[in-house]
Design an enzyme around this catalytic site. Structure first.
Site, PDB file in Angstrom:
ATOM      1  N   ARG A  11       0.823  -1.202   0.000  1.00 52.03           N
ATOM      2  CA  ARG A  11       0.000   0.000   0.000  1.00 52.03           C
ATOM      3  C   ARG A  11       0.859   1.255   0.000  1.00 52.03           C
ATOM      4  NH1 ARG A  11      -5.095  -1.716   3.922  1.00 52.03           N
ATOM      5  NH2 ARG A  11      -5.492  -3.664   2.782  1.00 52.03           N
ATOM      6  N   ARG A  66       1.944   0.614  10.278  1.00 51.27           N
ATOM      7  CA  ARG A  66       1.593   1.079   8.933  1.00 51.27           C
ATOM      8  C   ARG A  66       2.797   0.941   8.016  1.00 51.27           C
ATOM      9  NH1 ARG A  66      -2.907   4.000   7.455  1.00 51.27           N
ATOM     10  NH2 ARG A  66      -3.412   4.244   9.651  1.00 51.27           N
ATOM     11  N   GLU A  76      -7.117  -1.229  14.952  1.00 49.68           N
ATOM     12  CA  GLU A  76      -7.682  -2.109  13.929  1.00 49.68           C
ATOM     13  C   GLU A  76      -6.699  -3.212  13.514  1.00 49.68           C
ATOM     14  OE1 GLU A  76      -8.850  -0.103  10.332  1.00 49.68           O
ATOM     15  OE2 GLU A  76      -8.855  -1.992   9.213  1.00 49.68           O
ATOM     16  N   SER A  87     -10.796  -6.097   9.267  1.00 49.84           N
ATOM     17  CA  SER A  87     -11.968  -5.370   8.816  1.00 49.84           C
ATOM     18  C   SER A  87     -12.818  -6.358   8.028  1.00 49.84           C
ATOM     19  CB  SER A  87     -11.512  -4.213   7.928  1.00 49.84           C
ATOM     20  OG  SER A  87     -12.540  -3.281   7.757  1.00 49.84           O
ATOM     21  N   ARG A 141       0.521  -6.583  12.552  1.00 47.77           N
ATOM     22  CA  ARG A 141      -0.100  -5.991  13.728  1.00 47.77           C
ATOM     23  C   ARG A 141      -0.286  -7.034  14.832  1.00 47.77           C
ATOM     24  NH1 ARG A 141      -4.335  -1.301  11.501  1.00 47.77           N
ATOM     25  NH2 ARG A 141      -2.712  -0.166  10.359  1.00 47.77           N
TER      26      ARG A 141
END
Length: 426
Positions: free
Chosen positions: A261, A276, A348, A351, A390
């Site tokens: 990403r 991230r 988070e 999702s 994560r």
RNA sequence: GGAGAGAUGGCUGAGGGGUCGAAAGCGCUCGCCUCGAAAGCGAGUAGGUGGGUAAGCCCUGCCUCGUGAGUUCGAAUCUCACUCUCUCCGCCA
């Protein structure tokens, strides 16, 4: 993609849904384009019908040795008209599609109304955050001190937002991938896939990343492929342009992939540690379901993802996203948030979304009802099961000991060669 | 990267300018036969998108034979470009 027929028939309802999602869309222009297209389509079809009939007649005349020059001449002119109309219609069609592809999905009725994350609703909590009677460290310190994570060298070989894992750190990442895949394939009934990491543009459009989010994606310069931002993209598209059998539904797939990403808009957020990254690992869950079962499937998919955190003993909560915080393609989303001591908050880690027929319409994924009859779009769902980096961060921080070591969660030990604790660099 | 062959309905596979959206076979569905099944016999069986009708398993227009453009009154069929698949050669983990 929304159904143009729905927009045409019910513009007010669509407008209302878009407002809930916080989207600005010029529906009037879209409807005008649509009306003009339909009008011209009617015209050109009448002309084509005539041409088809006359051409048949010409064939008959020729066979009978009779003269057909008058008709031929006339059809030459009709042909010119058709060509001009077809061109106009093609232009309208292209514009219509462009507009439709940029309209987000509408929220499901059970989604709470709200402008941003502040209106999200906590649905349930599991476990409780650990209380440390010593100064707890963040994973970026734990990882570096124990020699598990090397951000400096990653910066040297790649750049910011990349990580080099080392020794038991690298193994922990691999162990988690295997643990998650084994759980979902062995106990939750998912079929394991291993898809390409580079995909073409149509695939990215199919799941909704393009055309709208070009800047968030990495693109390979010399052949135009895109690096997948999630396994959702290749896995959902495996059935693109297919008609599935109703009796084969629901289909459950799981896949481990690296994810890439660019996150153009996220500069400055979560700059430290594993949270991230430009490249991270994820195990993804994807479902293709009958429309009338998709919301039950969303619940079970969410539970499947939660099970990962439960077995790892990581405290988490489930949050129902409000209308304004949901992603472009989603109709309803549950986020799983894991407790991260360094953030002193839940963060988070998964999702889980039902896209209803939004992606299926873009990717043309349908099924034929068991009794026969017209094909319908399937509903697609997916969720992280779960984000691996994560999870590593969460394990390090939640399982840290006063001496700076990290205990390995019991469920993971078989995957770590029986290791119970990471104590430091050798 | 080079050379060649190919792409047609759920599958195999014909068709090489005019009732071809498409033979035949397989598969599938329904019916007959049977106590039941198989075999046999008969019928049906691509997708999309409009219109008609109160509605429909009823009628009807248009589009689709890999994709896009072109030639023609008319294209699955001829021309061009592209994509993909297969075979051989080269390179390569």
């Amino acid at each position: 993609m929304l159904d143009i027929k729905q927009i045409r028939a019910n513009p007010e309802r669509v407008r209302e849904g878009l407002t809930k999602k916080g989207a600005q869309v010029a529906l009037e222009e879209l409807l005008q384009t649509d009306a003009r297209r339909r009008e011209q389509l009617g015209r050109v079809e009448t002309l084509k019908s005539r041409r088809n009939k006359v051409s048949e007649e010409v064939g008959r005349l020729k066979k009978a040795g009779k003269d057909s020059e008058t008709l031929t001449q006339e059809m030459r002119e009709v042909g010119q008209e058709i060509k001009a109309l077809d061109e106009e219609i093609r232009g309208l069609q292209t514009r219509l599609e462009e507009q439709l592809l940029n309209i987000p999905n509408l929220p499901h009725e059970s989604v709470p109304l709200g402008p941003n994350a502040s209106a999200n609703q906590e649905v349930r909590r599991w476990g409780s955050p650990p209380r440390f009677d010593f100064p707890a460290k963040a994973h970026w310190d734990l990882g570096v001190d124990l020699g598990l994570l090397d951000f400096e060298r990653a910066g040297k070989i790649s750049g910011a937002r990349f990580t080099l894992y080392r020794g038991p750190g690298a193994r922990l990442e691999r162990a988690l991938i295997n643990f998650m895949l084994d759980l979902h394939t062995g106990e939750h009934g998912y079929t394991e896939l291993f898809p390409p990491y580079m995909v073409n543009r149509e695939t990215m459009i199919g799941t909704g990343q393009l055309p709208k989010f070009e800047e968030d994606m990495f693109r390979v310069a010399n052949n135009g492929f895109y690096l997948i931002p999630t396994a959702e993209v290749p896995v959902t598209n495996i059935h693109r342009d297919e008609i599935l059998k109703e009796e084969d539904l629901p289909l459950y797939y799981t896949a481990y992939t690296a994810c890439f990403r660019a996150e153009a808009g996220a500069a400055g957020r979560d700059t430290r540690g594993l949270i991230r990254q430009h490249q991270f690992n994820k195990v993804e869950l994807v479902k293709f379901a009958r429309p009338d079962h998709s919301y039950a499937e969303l619940e079970s998919l969410t539970r499947n993802a939660e099970e990962v955190l439960k077995r790892l003993g990581l405290p988490y909560r489930v949050v129902l996203l409000c209308s304004g915080d949901m992603s472009f393609a989603s109709a309803k989303t549950y986020d799983l948030e894991v407790w991260l001591p360094s953030y002193n908050d839940y963060k988070e880690i998964s999702s889980c979304s039902n896209f209803e027929e939004f992606q299926a319409r873009r990717a043309n994924i349908r099924f034929r009802p068991a009794g026969g009859g017209k094909t319908e779009f399937v509903h697609t769902l997916n969720g992280s099961g779960v984000a691996v980096g994560r999870t590593v961060a969460a394990i390090m921080e939640n399982y840290q000991n006063p001496d700076g070591s990290i205990t390995i969660p019991e469920a993971l030990r078989p995957y770590m060669g029986g290791l119970t604790r990471i104590t430091g660099p050798k």
